[in-house]
Design a protein around this motif. Structure first.
Motif, PDB file in Angstrom:
ATOM      1  N   PRO A 197      10.275   2.403   2.085  1.00 60.46           N
ATOM      2  CA  PRO A 197       9.735   2.587   0.735  1.00 60.46           C
ATOM      3  C   PRO A 197       9.145   1.323   0.128  1.00 60.46           C
ATOM      4  O   PRO A 197       8.124   1.375  -0.552  1.00 60.46           O
ATOM      5  N   LYS A 198       9.764   0.177   0.375  1.00 58.42           N
ATOM      6  CA  LYS A 198       9.251  -1.068  -0.206  1.00 58.42           C
ATOM      7  C   LYS A 198       7.887  -1.415   0.364  1.00 58.42           C
ATOM      8  O   LYS A 198       6.967  -1.814  -0.370  1.00 58.42           O
ATOM      9  N   ALA A 199       7.726  -1.251   1.670  1.00 62.47           N
ATOM     10  CA  ALA A 199       6.448  -1.570   2.313  1.00 62.47           C
ATOM     11  C   ALA A 199       5.357  -0.581   1.927  1.00 62.47           C
ATOM     12  O   ALA A 199       4.164  -0.904   1.991  1.00 62.47           O
ATOM     13  N   LEU A 200       5.751   0.626   1.520  1.00 57.60           N
ATOM     14  CA  LEU A 200       4.768   1.637   1.130  1.00 57.60           C
ATOM     15  C   LEU A 200       4.255   1.457  -0.293  1.00 57.60           C
ATOM     16  O   LEU A 200       3.211   2.010  -0.657  1.00 57.60           O
ATOM     17  N   LEU A 201       4.972   0.711  -1.120  1.00 56.46           N
ATOM     18  CA  LEU A 201       4.629   0.624  -2.538  1.00 56.46           C
ATOM     19  C   LEU A 201       3.179   0.174  -2.765  1.00 56.46           C
ATOM     20  O   LEU A 201       2.471   0.787  -3.576  1.00 56.46           O
ATOM     21  N   PRO A 202       2.668  -0.866  -2.076  1.00 58.43           N
ATOM     22  CA  PRO A 202       1.265  -1.236  -2.303  1.00 58.43           C
ATOM     23  C   PRO A 202       0.286  -0.122  -1.942  1.00 58.43           C
ATOM     24  O   PRO A 202      -0.731   0.063  -2.619  1.00 58.43           O
ATOM     25  N   ILE A 203       0.586   0.624  -0.885  1.00 59.15           N
ATOM     26  CA  ILE A 203      -0.281   1.731  -0.482  1.00 59.15           C
ATOM     27  C   ILE A 203      -0.238   2.843  -1.525  1.00 59.15           C
ATOM     28  O   ILE A 203      -1.269   3.410  -1.893  1.00 59.15           O
ATOM     29  N   VAL A 204       0.951   3.139  -2.031  1.00 55.05           N
ATOM     30  CA  VAL A 204       1.098   4.171  -3.049  1.00 55.05           C
ATOM     31  C   VAL A 204       0.326   3.787  -4.310  1.00 55.05           C
ATOM     32  O   VAL A 204      -0.340   4.626  -4.935  1.00 55.05           O
ATOM     33  N   LYS A 205       0.379   2.527  -4.693  1.00 50.68           N
ATOM     34  CA  LYS A 205      -0.364   2.071  -5.877  1.00 50.68           C
ATOM     35  C   LYS A 205      -1.866   2.262  -5.680  1.00 50.68           C
ATOM     36  O   LYS A 205      -2.580   2.646  -6.615  1.00 50.68           O
ATOM     37  N   ARG A 206      -2.345   2.003  -4.476  1.00 52.48           N
ATOM     38  CA  ARG A 206      -3.772   2.198  -4.202  1.00 52.48           C
ATOM     39  C   ARG A 206      -4.148   3.677  -4.276  1.00 52.48           C
ATOM     40  O   ARG A 206      -5.227   4.025  -4.770  1.00 52.48           O
ATOM     41  N   ILE A 207      -3.269   4.539  -3.801  1.00 53.90           N
ATOM     42  CA  ILE A 207      -3.530   5.974  -3.881  1.00 53.90           C
ATOM     43  C   ILE A 207      -3.582   6.415  -5.342  1.00 53.90           C
ATOM     44  O   ILE A 207      -4.508   7.118  -5.775  1.00 53.90           O
TER      45      ILE A 207
END
Length: 777
Positions: A197-207
């Motif tokens: 989840p921590k590593a996904l946070l930047p990708i989620v913000k971009r989405i």
């Protein structure tokens, strides 16, 4: 429950495969457990009854991937019935086929579509909705979305997986995924699996920064570990919850879990259920290929040279279906600075829809620019949009109701941006006011079809001043008036100079005036350096190009380039490798052989070019499709050169590769095979779901320098470990290299592997070290 989607936070269930493993169920096809062990499957579903959505145990249930013992229809019915045991909204789970799409692999778009159509039609009346998850190839996901939407009216959620670079396996960014899936009309989109989840946070913000539909996030529970022969996820619940809180604050609508998440963890996430979602919508005019996004704001160059009007050589190429000519023109325009390409194949005596399909497939294989599908044929427009890997422009509609009623449904279905011509049955109006009135009709009718203003561009039409001198002023006036309506604009610039001398001078002058009047997308010749430079200069003067960075860079790279590049330019072997231009290889290599020895070509051209490709890939400037195309190009060249080389019995190295027992995913292995072969290694591919005994037998038979093992599923890491153990027990001292989505260096060390590689170029590097070590022994 679906009525709350996008307004309040909802909860998805969590990991299923890890729960099957925890219950100690047979190491068999997981989908068959719906029939052989329904009580256990229902037990897992009921354990997730705290969630709002329950996912069926059907991730690998399709004709390409399923290796079970029952008719697919029977498994579909049993899976949905088992999921109903939880008493919640049932989402039918569809995963990728595990096959590579063309041109990377053998599966065509139509094959993928038919594969997904089968399960969509079977589940349509049984499930409450569909979740398409863990896709790594945008093109395959497009086929799946279309299959589901054309066979059911149930809601469709779609998620992809991204690596640490922020790209999918085939090079799509989060923004490209969002633009494509929203265009295709999914009800929710997002990311699953991939990373913790921590590593996904930047990708989620971009989405979230570009999505207008609800966003779904289902991370893994961190990275896996192997403990006592089993794959374990041990990220503390508290850390997962903390990241989930961040997701909710950012505006995620649906939260859940993927690999390693448990019913206990999902239960803890339910405290976020019902949280009000606060989001801003984003209405941007964007088109994209699979790996490149273009936002049509400021000024964007659309290349005009793939239109046969006035181009004899292009007409002949289309008639004879010599698509390499189209590809060459596309690549030249891309290299020259075009940002979008107009593609028109409309000439008499051809099946335009069939030719458009082939042209789209060929051009998008070699060129990363978004396409504008240009045709007066409704069938050709729809065919082009359907087979295009991304979101295209459609050129065009006009003010006639009959035309709009035919074209707008196509644009709505495929998410295309539509060019609207300001003409109708009465022809091209003389005044700007009359043209703007038509533009307003086009915008209003598009709204009726659910097409917003950001997906409309208006062409106020360029007429030849040699015949209608006042028309240019009216066109420019109309541009200003249309921009005030809140839509973008487009013009075919070069029409203005028809019939007059020094056409480039008139074209450049008109282009500058049009940009000042609000032109967003000139359709022009990007090989005309002075026209192109006028665009770059205008971007500086308008403030679009901050600090003139782009202007300086582009003019520096032009060097001594001639103002107008009208003549054909030859393609070198280096160009062919870097661009992956396989059709050009035979003639180029034969030409090289006329003056150079085969090994001189290999060492002086092919290997340096391949090294450059690797550098571009590592730098994130090209992506997997281009890497594979370059590797295949080198293989073709090697094939021709090898016939001219003297055989000396030497080999660069031998590799045995296999996807381990229980795992039917072989995309990564196949990619590694192609790339390693392009570097001159001999690869014996044992396939997928390969037993320990088969791997040991291959070691004895082929005596390789390295054994490569691949696994995608967390549940098959144990098979990888047992394969390594079987090799060692048989006396094998050959180095073992492992890789796959769930593998890390730590896991490789824990299961006894000698090397870990995260990708195909890593395999080449490992083999280089192994072979170098043999030289020193």
């Amino acid at each position: 429950m679906l009525r709350k989607l996008g307004r309040k936070v909802l909860i998805f269930d969590g990991g299923f495969g890890s729960e099957l493993q925890r219950l100690g169920l047979p190491d068999t096809c997981p989908e068959d457990l719906n029939i052989t062990h329904p009580d256990a499957v229902q037990q897992i579903h009921r354990s997730y009854a705290c969630a709002d959505f329950i996912t069926t145990n059907t991730f690998g249930l399709n004709r390409k991937k399923y290796r079970g013992n029952y008719p697919i229809a029977d498994v579909v019915r049993a899976a949905v019935a088992n999921a109903r045991a939880a008493g919640k909204t049932v989402m039918y789970d569809i995963g990728p086929t595990g096959a590579l799409m063309q041109p990377l692999g053998p599966m065509s778009f139509d094959e993928a579509y038919e594969t997904y159509s089968e399960v969509a039609s079977l589940a349509s009346d049984l499930a409450d909705g569909f979740i398409l998850e863990t896709f790594t190839d945008l093109y395959e996901l497009k086929a799946a979305v279309l299959a589901v939407r054309e066979h059911t009216d149930k809601p469709v959620f779609a998620t992809m997986t991204f690596d640490e670079s922020g790209r999918t396996l085939t090079g799509s960014s989060p923004e490209i995924m969002v633009n494509t899936l929203e265009g295709l009309g999914v009800d929710a989109l997002g990311v699953n699996c991939s990373l913790g989840p921590k590593a996904l946070l930047p990708i989620v913000k971009r989405i979230l920064a570009c999505a207008n539909v609800p966003v779904l996030v289902q991370p893994n529970r961190g990275l896996p570990k192997v403990i006592n022969g089993k794959t374990v996820y041990d990220l503390p619940f508290e850390e997962f919850e903390s990241c989930t809180e961040e997701f909710v604050k950012e505006g995620v609508a649906v939260i859940g879990g993927c690999c390693g998440t448990t019913p206990e963890l999902i239960e803890r996430l339910t405290r976020y259920r019902g949280t009000e979602i606060k989001r801003h919508t984003h209405r941007l005019t964007r088109v994209n290929s699979a790996s490149r996004m273009v936002q049509i704001s400021g000024v964007r160059i659309c290349g005009e040279r793939l239109n046969p009007t006035g181009k004899k050589a292009l007409k002949e190429a289309i008639l004879s279906e010599q698509y390499e000519y189209l590809v060459g023109e596309a690549v030249r325009q891309e290299d020259a600075g075009a940002e979008i390409l107009d593609l028109n194949v409309g000439i008499p005596r051809i099946d335009e829809a069939a030719v458009m399909k082939k042209a789209v497939l060929q051009v998008q294989e070699y060129c990363s620019l978004p396409l504008q599908i240009d045709s007066s044929s409704v069938q050709a427009l729809e065919t082009g949009c359907r087979y295009y890997n991304g979101i295209p422009l459609i050129n065009s509609v006009n003010g006639e109701d009959e035309v709009m009623d035919k074209i707008f449904p196509i644009a709505k279905k495929y998410g295309a941006v539509v060019v609207g011509l300001t003409l109708d049955r009465g022809g091209v109006p003389q005044t700007a006011e009359e043209r703007v009135a038509i533009a307003k009709r086009i915008i209003a009718r598009a709204k009726q079809y659910g097409i917003p203003k950001n997906r409309i561009l208006i062409d106020t039409l360029t007429l030849a001043v040699s015949a209608q001198q006042k028309a240019a002023a009216e066109t420019l006036k109309a541009l200003r008036m249309v921009r005030a309506l809140g839509v973008g604009t487009v013009l075919g610039v070069s029409n203005v100079s028809f019939g007059l001398p020094d056409r480039p001078l008139l074209n450049r002058t008109f282009l500058c005036a049009a940009m000042d009047a609000g032109l967003n997308m000139p359709i022009m010749n990007p090989l005309d350096a002075e026209m192109k430079n006028a665009v770059y200069a205008y971007r500086v003067l308008s403030g679009e190009d901050t600090d003139a960075k782009d202007y300086i860079e582009k003019l520096q790279t032009q060097g001594e380039q001639a103002p107008v590049q009208a003549a054909e330019t030859s393609v070198t072997l280096t160009d062919a490798v870097i661009k992956g231009l396989r059709p050009a290889v035979p003639s180029i290599v034969r030409g090289e052989l006329a003056t150079r020895e085969p090994m001189e070509i290999v060492n002086g051209v092919l290997l340096p070019a391949l090294q450059k490709v690797g550098e571009l890939f590592e730098a994130g400037k090209i992506f997997l499709p281009q890497l594979i195309a370059s590797a295949e190009t080198v293989k073709d060249a090697f094939g021709i050169l090898s016939a001219k080389m003297e055989k000396n019995g030497e080999e660069k190295g031998v590799v045995v590769m296999a996807t381990v027992r229980g795992d039917v995913h072989d995309i990564g292995k196949n990619i590694c095979k192609v790339v390693m072969e392009s570097y001159g290694y001999r690869v014996y591919d044992l396939g997928k779901d390969v037993s320990e005994e088969e791997v040991v037998g291959a070691w004895k038979k082929y005596k390789p320098d390295c054994i490569g093992l691949s696994a995608l599923m967390t549940t098959t890491v144990s098979s990888m470990e047992s394969t390594i153990n079987a090799l060692r027990e048989a006396g094998c001292t050959t180095p073992v290299m492992v890789g796959g989505a769930v593998l890390t260096q730590q896991i490789a060390d824990e299961i006894g592997a000698d090397y870990y590689s995260k990708d195909a170029l890593g395999c080449v590097s490992v083999m280089g070290r192994i072979m170098e070590g043999k030289k020193t022994v």
